[in-house]
Design an enzyme around this catalytic site. Structure first.
Site, PDB file in Angstrom:
ATOM      1  N   GLU A   1     -23.269 -17.382   5.354  1.00  0.00           N
ATOM      2  CA  GLU A   1     -23.653 -17.682   3.968  1.00  0.00           C
ATOM      3  C   GLU A   1     -24.894 -18.578   3.887  1.00  0.00           C
ATOM      4  OE1 GLU A   1     -20.905 -18.541   0.904  1.00  0.00           O
ATOM      5  OE2 GLU A   1     -19.455 -17.030   1.542  1.00  0.00           O
TER       6      GLU A   1
ATOM      7  N   HIS B   1     -15.879 -24.592   3.171  1.00  0.00           N
ATOM      8  CA  HIS B   1     -15.137 -24.280   4.398  1.00  0.00           C
ATOM      9  C   HIS B   1     -15.262 -25.448   5.367  1.00  0.00           C
ATOM     10  CE1 HIS B   1     -14.596 -19.718   4.077  1.00  0.00           C
ATOM     11  NE2 HIS B   1     -15.199 -20.080   2.951  1.00  0.00           N
TER      12      HIS B   1
END
Length: 443
Positions: A49, A272
């Site tokens: 990402e 995360h």
């Protein structure tokens, strides 16, 4: 076993949640990530990402002294988001884009626009050739009604195929990334069983991090409880997987994750948690490799094959479910398109009335007529595009199902060579001289 050489390898993996202008505190978090990587000086860094190439280049400049070699994998509309930084020279790279990746009309999810893929970088670590993979699979937005499950299963299938077919000559294989799958999910079991990859969290001698190795946790301020439902404490969907070869053994001595908060900073690195695995590589002689190969239990090999048959069959069933859904959606698009075409013909017939009946007036106002005609054309264009998309989805699902059918047939044929072949739990002995094939998990 007398080891001739031992090498330590520190691997880092993080989903950076780096959507410019949308992700919270994105520039500040990238600065924090860069500081962390400069300080820790991992040997291999695998990021997901990283949606903006500018952010990749900014990190590249910051890590120039600690990680001089890097590569950004480009794919899709906004990029794959995959990046690798390493101390070792990158000799070759390759990107494989998954054939299925959600739906373009689900713009609020955004996976389709990201071009999810798996990136491969080939390095030399001492005398060993290492295949390093980084990937990001389609997200799971609803555990109970997961409409993307067939797509994620196909992605896992294509991922294990890509790894098996490209790692034949590798001495070391490492896969890091956000798999968006729980440890016992179908796609995860398919990936690990077919490739022989081992999970760092399960294999580590020592662990320091979140409970049960979770990488999406409730204590992270960027995470909402709705995202974790029905798992209140958190879930584990990010992994560092590895396997060795006949030339080298690989062990995980220590693994850690971040724990949400970062000391002296107001927010975490990402939504995360970051993973770090400290691996140990031990090369061995050809004689040692041959002895270990002979020592492998033939009954255990039979059990592995039978387990893989069950998993691939289960995956094939899930893909068939996706096939039925895609066929139904394509039929719906076709039917809607036919209705739009019929309405357009009706409008044309009404428009012809004034020409056929001289002096007759237009049955209804021109503005309404043109608006309805525009609506019909929009329906036709939209349904045509949907028909093409669902046809492409069907082809991809059918291709994956055909591959799985062939794989199951091949595995079953091999199992028939085992004397007294019985159900999964029975003990079997492989035929004499059996050599590992693409579907033989390495011990």
């Amino acid at each position: 076993m007398a080891n001739t050489d031992s090498v330590g390898l520190r691997v880092f993996s993080l989903n950076c949640w780096g959507i410019r202008y949308l992700s919270k505190h994105c520039p500040q978090r990238y600065a924090m990530i860069g500081d962390l990587l400069c300080k820790e000086q991992h040997d291999i860094v695998l990021l997901q990402e990283v949606w903006s190439e500018k952010d990749f280049l900014s990190l590249k400049q910051k890590l120039a002294s600690t990680h001089p070699h890097s590569h950004y994998f480009k794919s899709g509309v906004i990029g794959s988001g995959l990046a690798i930084y390493t101390k070792y020279r990158i000799h070759d790279t390759f990107l494989y884009r998954y054939s299925l990746n959600g739906y373009p009309y689900m713009a609020h999810h955004g996976d389709w626009f990201g071009g999810k893929a798996v990136g491969l970088a080939i390095l030399n670590i001492g005398s060993l050739t290492a295949n390093i993979y980084v990937t990001h699979l389609h997200a799971e937005y609803c555990r109970d009604k997961d409409s993307y499950l067939p797509h994620r299963v196909v992605q896992a299938w294509e991922l294990q195929q890509f790894i098996r077919h490209t790692s034949a000559g590798a001495d070391l294989v490492i896969l890091g990334g956000d798999l968006n799958m729980h440890p016992q999910d179908l796609g995860n079991r398919l990936l690990r069983t077919s490739t022989g990859l081992r999970d760092s969290y399960s294999e580590t001698a020592k662990f320091d991090g979140c409970e049960n190795g979770m990488t999406l946790i409730a204590d992270n301020p960027f995470i909402s409880q709705k995202e974790l439902s029905p798992f209140k404490k958190g879930i584990r969907i990010d992994y560092i997987l590895f396997k060795g070869s006949s030339k080298a053994d690989i062990y995980c001595d220590f693994m850690s994750t971040t724990k949400g908060s970062v000391p002296d900073h107001p927010f975490p690195y990402s939504d995360h948690e970051a993973l770090t695995a400290e691996l140990r590589l031990e090369t061995r002689t050809r004689t040692e490799a041959e002895n270990d190969r002979k020592a492998i239990s033939q009954d255990a090999a039979a059990e592995k094959l039978a387990e893989l048959v069950d998993i691939v069959t289960e995956a094939r069933t899930e893909v068939k479910v996706g096939l039925h859904c895609a066929e139904r959606m394509r039929y719906t698009a076709t039917r809607t398109g036919v209705m739009g075409l019929a309405l357009l013909f009706l409008e044309l017939a009404i428009a012809a009335v004034p020409w056929l009946a001289l002096g007759a007036e237009q049955p209804f106002p021109r503005t309404s007529f043109y608006m309805l005609a525009a609506l019909c054309v929009a329906i036709l264009v939209t349904t045509f595009l949907l028909y093409i998309f669902y046809t492409m989805e069907l082809k991809s699902l059918q291709g994956a199902e055909d591959q799985m059918r062939l794989a199951v047939g091949s595995l079953q044929e091999r199992l028939r060579g085992f004397p007294l072949a019985q159900p999964h739990s029975s003990q079997r002995r492989p035929p004499e001289g059996l050599e590992p094939t693409a579907f033989d998990p390495e011990e």
